[in-house]
Design a protein around this motif. Structure first.
Motif, PDB file in Angstrom:
ATOM      1  N   MET A 191       0.817  -1.218   0.000  1.00 55.74           N
ATOM      2  CA  MET A 191       0.000   0.000   0.000  1.00 55.74           C
ATOM      3  C   MET A 191       0.851   1.269   0.000  1.00 55.74           C
ATOM      4  O   MET A 191       0.392   2.327  -0.413  1.00 55.74           O
ATOM      5  CB  MET A 191      -0.916  -0.021   1.243  1.00 55.74           C
ATOM      6  CG  MET A 191      -2.119   0.891   1.143  1.00 55.74           C
ATOM      7  SD  MET A 191      -3.342   0.307  -0.067  1.00 55.74           S
ATOM      8  CE  MET A 191      -3.289   1.603  -1.272  1.00 55.74           C
ATOM      9  N   ALA A 208      -4.154   3.285  -4.672  1.00 56.75           N
ATOM     10  CA  ALA A 208      -5.560   2.989  -4.398  1.00 56.75           C
ATOM     11  C   ALA A 208      -6.390   3.182  -5.657  1.00 56.75           C
ATOM     12  O   ALA A 208      -7.228   2.347  -5.987  1.00 56.75           O
ATOM     13  CB  ALA A 208      -6.065   3.887  -3.276  1.00 56.75           C
ATOM     14  N   ARG A 209      -6.130   4.267  -6.352  1.00 53.17           N
ATOM     15  CA  ARG A 209      -6.923   4.526  -7.560  1.00 53.17           C
ATOM     16  C   ARG A 209      -6.603   3.527  -8.673  1.00 53.17           C
ATOM     17  O   ARG A 209      -7.420   3.266  -9.534  1.00 53.17           O
ATOM     18  CB  ARG A 209      -6.733   5.972  -8.026  1.00 53.17           C
ATOM     19  CG  ARG A 209      -7.346   6.984  -7.044  1.00 53.17           C
ATOM     20  CD  ARG A 209      -7.543   8.342  -7.682  1.00 53.17           C
ATOM     21  NE  ARG A 209      -6.282   8.943  -8.087  1.00 53.17           N
ATOM     22  CZ  ARG A 209      -5.507   9.669  -7.305  1.00 53.17           C
ATOM     23  NH1 ARG A 209      -5.864   9.901  -6.047  1.00 53.17           N
ATOM     24  NH2 ARG A 209      -4.368  10.183  -7.744  1.00 53.17           N
ATOM     25  N   GLU A 247       2.316   7.102  -5.650  1.00 54.39           N
ATOM     26  CA  GLU A 247       1.937   7.577  -4.314  1.00 54.39           C
ATOM     27  C   GLU A 247       0.850   6.663  -3.762  1.00 54.39           C
ATOM     28  O   GLU A 247       0.201   5.932  -4.521  1.00 54.39           O
ATOM     29  CB  GLU A 247       1.374   9.006  -4.398  1.00 54.39           C
ATOM     30  CG  GLU A 247       2.368  10.058  -4.851  1.00 54.39           C
ATOM     31  CD  GLU A 247       3.489  10.271  -3.847  1.00 54.39           C
ATOM     32  OE1 GLU A 247       3.255  10.009  -2.640  1.00 54.39           O
ATOM     33  OE2 GLU A 247       4.592  10.670  -4.254  1.00 54.39           O
ATOM     34  N   VAL A 248       0.632   6.750  -2.461  1.00 55.49           N
ATOM     35  CA  VAL A 248      -0.364   5.900  -1.811  1.00 55.49           C
ATOM     36  C   VAL A 248      -1.734   6.028  -2.488  1.00 55.49           C
ATOM     37  O   VAL A 248      -2.385   5.029  -2.812  1.00 55.49           O
ATOM     38  CB  VAL A 248      -0.488   6.268  -0.317  1.00 55.49           C
ATOM     39  CG1 VAL A 248      -1.586   5.443   0.342  1.00 55.49           C
ATOM     40  CG2 VAL A 248       0.842   6.061   0.389  1.00 55.49           C
ATOM     41  N   ASP A 249      -2.162   7.270  -2.730  1.00 61.28           N
ATOM     42  CA  ASP A 249      -3.498   7.466  -3.302  1.00 61.28           C
ATOM     43  C   ASP A 249      -3.565   6.959  -4.745  1.00 61.28           C
ATOM     44  O   ASP A 249      -4.601   6.468  -5.187  1.00 61.28           O
ATOM     45  CB  ASP A 249      -3.933   8.934  -3.206  1.00 61.28           C
ATOM     46  CG  ASP A 249      -2.941   9.894  -3.833  1.00 61.28           C
ATOM     47  OD1 ASP A 249      -1.719   9.703  -3.635  1.00 61.28           O
ATOM     48  OD2 ASP A 249      -3.367  10.839  -4.516  1.00 61.28           O
ATOM     49  N   ALA A 258     -12.916  10.110  -5.415  1.00 61.33           N
ATOM     50  CA  ALA A 258     -11.503  10.256  -5.778  1.00 61.33           C
ATOM     51  C   ALA A 258     -11.188   9.470  -7.045  1.00 61.33           C
ATOM     52  O   ALA A 258     -10.306   9.835  -7.816  1.00 61.33           O
ATOM     53  CB  ALA A 258     -10.618   9.788  -4.631  1.00 61.33           C
TER      54      ALA A 258
END
Ligand SMILES: Nc1ncnc2c1ncn2[C@@H]1O[C@H](COP(=O)(O)OP(=O)(O)OP(=O)(O)O)[C@@H](O)[C@H]1O
Ligand SMILES: [Mg+2]
Lengths: 435, 259
Positions: free
Chosen positions: B50, B78-79, B73-75, B107
Motif C-alpha cells: 500500500m 488505491a486509484r 503515491e499511496v493514493d 476520488a
C-alpha cells in the motif's frame, strides 16, 4: 514607543452622535462619563501578547450612514445564504453602522420578546437596557478599550426573552461590513429571563478585503434562573481591522450558557470570553474554533469563574495555525472560595500546518476551594502521517486528505452551530483559510 | 485478467530488515491466504504494497499489470485498484464515515462525474445491511470509538463500496465473534469473481472455512517458505509451524507475542 492614543473625537462629538442617533438622554450622559475616563485608563494586558504597539484607537471616521434593506434580496449572495429567505424568522441586520433590517414574528412580539437595534432599545426599553448595559457584566472602567466601547458605541443589538418563553428557531444577527472607512463599536446585550430557552447567532461579515478602522465589540449575556441560552458567533472581519472582542456571560441559578464561537478574523485580534457562574448549579460550555493565517497575531482568553455552588465550566478550543501566524490561548478555570462542588475542565487542541506558525496553549487553574474537581488537557501537534496514509490508501489525494483532517479537527465545534447556513459559511471560511 | 506481482521484495523498518525477498503473484479471480507466526512480516508486506510511509522498500519490485506500483503515491495505488484492510485502522476525529466513503469513491471518478448522493446512500445502506452494521455507523466519526469488531466490519464496508481489483485483508478476522466472521466472509465472497483478487492474512483456519482460498502461503522470518492449496491451512491449524521449521531447517526465532 507606545502608539499615541490621542483621540480624534471630543466629548461634544460623542454627545452629538448620541443625539443624532436619537438615543435616550441617559445614554448620552453615560457615553460622556465613559469618555471622561478614557484618558487615565490603561490598555488591557492579554497574557503572552504584547499589544503596546497595536493601534486600537486610530480610525478614519466614527460612524457612517449606509443603506437600509427593504428586503433580503438586496443583501450580497453570501449573506443571503445565512437565512431562510422564505421565512427569515427573528433577524437583525446592521449595515456598517446602520440598523438596516429587522424581522420578528408577531407571535414572539406578543410573548414580549424584544429584538431591536441598541439605539432604539435605549429609548423604548430604557429601564431594561439601563439595568444590564455595562453594570453587572463588562464594566466601563476595566480598561481603555471597554471605556472606548462605552463612549463610541455605534451599533449593536438588544435581545430580551421574557420568563418561560422557549424559542426553537434561532435569533440571528448579521453585522455586514462593506466600507473600508468603517469602525465597529458594537454593543450586544442578550437577556434571558427565568425558564426561557433560545439560541442567538451572530455573524460578522466583511465583503471588502481591507479595513482601515477599528472593531471593538462588547457582548453581555445574562441567563436568568433555570434558563438555557446558546450564543453562537462567526466572526469573519477583514484584514486591517484590529479587533478587540469581549464576550461576557453571567449566569443565574440552574441556568446553562453555551458559547459556540468561530473566530475567523483575517486581522490581528484580541478576543476575550469570560463567564461568571454566579447562580448555584449553573454551567457554561465554551467552544471555540480558530484558524490563523499569514502574519496574523491573535490572543484568545477564555475564562470561567465559579462563584455559585455545584457549577460546571467546560472550555474546548480547537485551533489551526499556518504560515507565520501566532495564536495564544489562555484558558482559565477559576473556582472561588465557597463554590463547593464545582468543576472546571478545559481542553485545547492545536494543529500547526507550517513550521513557522505558532500556537501556545496556556491553561491555568485557580482553585480556592477544596471540594471541587478540575482538569485540563492540551495538545499541540501536526497532521498525523498515519491518518494521512489511511485516508490516502482509499484513493483520496494528499490535498483532499489534509482538508478532511482539518475540517474534522474543527468539526466538534463547527457542528454545534445549529443553523445550516451559518455552519456552511463557517466551513467555507475555514476552507478558504487553510487552502 | 489483472495481475499483482511481487518479486524479490526486501523491506526495512527503521533500518531493520523485515522482508528478505518475497515473491508472490496474485491474479484476479484468485484468493490467496498468508499465514505465519507473529512478527514474521505479514503486515509489513501488506503495508509495503500500500505504500505506508514508515516502510522502506530496499530491493525488489511490485507491479500491477506491469505498472510499477512502487513508483506510485499511496493514493495513486488505491486509484489503480489496490486496497488494504488494515490490521489497526486509524481513528479520524470529525470526519464522518459517510463523508470519508463518498470522498474515497469520488476520488476515483472524474470531476463533474461524482457519485449522485442518492445512489451513494442507497448503496451504502445496502452494504451496511449485508454487514449487519448499525445505521448510525455512517454518521459517526471514522472509526472513532468503534469496537475492534466494528472497525473490522468498517474496513470491509470500505472494501465493498470501493470494489478494488486487489484487496489485502490484514487479520480481518481477529477480534470478530463467530457471527461477525460469517458476515465479513459474506461481504468478501460477494466481491469474488473475474475482477477481484484477494490476499488474506490470517492466523486462523476458521476464516478460510468461509472464504475458501485458492492458494495458501506460509511466511516465516520475512520470506514465503511454503505454498500450497487450502489443505495447507488445515495442516497448520492442526500442527502449528514447528514441522515446517524442521522440514525447512529454520531456527525458530523468539518473537514478541502480541498483547
Ligand atoms: N518501528 C519498528 N521498528 C522496529 N521493528 C519494527 C517496527 N515496526 C515493526 N517492527 C517489527 O517488524 C516485524 C514484523 O512485523 P509485522 O507487523 O509485519 O508482523 P506480522 O507478521 O504482521 O505479525 P502479527 O501476526 O503479529 O500481526 C516485527 O518483529 C516487528 O516487531
Ligand atoms: Mg500483522
Amino acid at each position: 514607543m507606545t502608539v499615541e492614543t490621542k483621540l480624534a473625537l471630543t466629548e461634544q462629538d460623542v454627545r452629538s452622535y448620541s443625539e443624532k442617533m436619537n438615543e435616550a438622554a441617559w445614554m448620552t450622559d453615560f457615553r460622556a462619563d465613559a469618555f471622561a475616563k478614557l484618558e487615565q485608563l490603561p490598555m488591557p494586558k492579554p497574557d503572552k501578547t504584547r499589544i503596546d504597539r497595536w493601534n486600537f484607537t486610530d480610525f478614519p471616521i466614527h460612524a457612517v450612514e449606509s443603506s437600509v434593506y427593504s428586503s433580503l434580496d438586496e443583501l450580497p449572495a453570501k449573506a443571503r445564504e445565512l437565512f431562510d429567505a422564505e421565512k427569515p424568522g427573528s433577524l437583525y441586520i446592521q449595515h456598517n453602522n446602520t440598523p438596516a433590517f429587522l424581522s420578528l414574528s408577531d407571535d414572539l412580539k406578543a410573548k414580549g420578546v424584544i429584538l431591536t437595534d441598541i439605539f432604539t432599545a435605549t429609548r423604548e426599553h430604557g429601564e431594561l437596557v439601563k439595568k444590564y448595559y455595562m453594570t453587572n457584566g463588562v464594566k466601563v472602567d476595566e480598561h481603555k478599550l471597554t471605556a472606548l466601547n462605552a463612549a463610541f458605541m455605534n451599533g449593536g443589538v438588544f435581545v430580551y426573552v421574557p420568563k418561560n418563553v422557549v424559542i426553537e428557531e434561532p435569533i440571528q444577527a448579521l453585522f455586514l461590513h462593506d466600507d473600508e472607512q468603517v469602525s465597529l463599536f458594537n454593543h450586544i446585550i442578550v437577556v434571558a429571563e427565568a425558564n426561557s430557552s433560545f439560541t442567538y447567532i451572530e455573524n460578522y461579515m466583511s465583503t471588502v478585503a481591507n479595513a482601515k478602522g477599528q472593531a471593538n465589540i462588547v457582548s453581555e449575556v445574562f441567563t436568568g434562573d433555570n434558563s438555557n441560552v446558546t450564543y453562537g458567533a462567526v466572526d469573519v472581519l477583514s484584514e486591517g481591522f484590529t479587533t478587540y472582542v469581549n464576550r461576557r456571560g453571567v449566569t443565574g441559578r440552574d441556568s446553562q450558557l453555551n458559547w459556540v464561537l468561530g473566530l475567523m478574523n483575517d486581522g490581528n485580534t484580541i478576543a476575550e470570553n469570560i463567564t461568571h457562574l454566579v447562580g448555584d448549579n449553573s454551567g457554561a460550555d465554551m467552544k471555540t474554533v480558530v484558524v490563523g493565517t499569514g502574519k496574523q497575531r491573535q490572543n484568545f482568553t477564555t475564562e470561567i469563574i465559579s462563584w455559585g455552588k455545584n457549577t460546571n465550566g467546560m472550555i474546548l478550543k480547537h485551533a489551526v495555525v499556518k504560515d507565520e501566524s501566532t495564536a495564544i490561548f489562555n484558558g482559565i478555570g477559576k473556582i472561588t472560595k465557597g463554590a463547593v462542588g464545582s468543576n472546571a475542565e478545559q481542553e485545547s487542541r492545536m494543529l500547526m500546518l507550517s513550521p513557522r506558525a505558532r500556537a501556545d496553549a496556556n491553561p491555568i487553574l485557580l482553585i480556592d476551594e477544596d471540594e471541587v474537581t478540575a482538569g485540563h488537557a492540551a495538545t499541540v501537534g501536526r497532521v498525523d502521517p498515519i491518518e494521512m496514509f489511511y485516508l490516502m490508501s482509499r484513493g483520496i489525494t494528499k490535498t483532499e486528505a489534509e482538508r478532511l483532517i482539518i475540517h474534522g479537527f474543527l468539526a466538534p465545534v463547527v457542528d454545534k452551530l445549529k443553523v445550516e447556513g451559518v455552519k456552511k459559511l463557517l466551513t467555507e471560511v475555514i476552507e478558504r483559510k487553510v487552502r | 485478467m489483472s495481475t499483482l506481482e511481487i518479486k524479490g521484495l526486501h523491506v526495512e523498518i527503521e533500518g531493520k530488515e523485515i522482508l528478505k525477498g518475497v515473491d508472490l503473484t496474485i491474479n484476479t479471480n484468485e484468493i490467496h491466504a498468508i499465514m505465519g507466526p507473529n512478527g514474521t512480516g505479514k503486515s509489513t508486506l501488506a503495508q509495503a504494497i500500500m505504500g505506508h510511509p514508515r516502510y522502506e522498500v530496499t530491493a525488489g519490485t511490485i507491479t500491477l499489470d506491469g505498472e510499477d506500483v512502487l513508483e506510485m503515491e499511496v493514493d495513486e495505488r488505491a486509484r489503480a485498484g489496490i486496497f488494504l484492510a488494515m490490521q489497526y485502522p486509524s481513528e479520524v476525529n470529525g470526519v464522518t464515515n459517510a463523508d470519508f466513503l463518498r470522498s474515497s469513491i469520488n476520488a476515483k471518478r472524474e470531476e463533474g462525474d461524482e457519485i449522485p448522493l442518492m445512489s451513494f446512500i442507497r448503496e451504502l445502506d445496502a452494504k451496511m445491511e449485508t454487514l449487519e452494521m448499525d445505521e448510525d455507523m455512517a454518521t459517526r466519526y471514522l472509526n472513532e470509538g468503534f469496537s475492534g469488531g466494528e472497525k473490522k466490519r468498517n474496513e470491509i464496508l470500505q472494501l465493498m463500496m470501493l470494489k478494488p481489483k486487489f484487496a489485502v485483508l490484514d487479520e480481518i478476522d481477529s477480534g470478530l465473534d463467530i457471527d461477525a466472521l460469517k458476515v465479513v466472509a459474506k461481504g468478501v465472497n460477494e466481491l469474488r469473481g473475474e475482477d477481484f483478487g484477494c490476499l488474506i492474512i490470517t492466523h486462523y483456519q476458521r476464516l478460510l472455512d468461509y472464504i475458501t482460498p485458492d492458494k495458501v502461503h506460509v511466511m516465516i522470518q520475512g520470506k514465503v517458505v511454503q505454498s500450497g492449496g487450502a489443505e495447507l491451512a488445515l495442516k497448520l491449524e492442526e500442527q502449528g509451524y514447528d514441522w515446517l521449521h524442521e522440514e525447512l531447517g529454520i531456527e525458530a526465532e523468539t518473537v514478541e507475542q502480541e498483547a
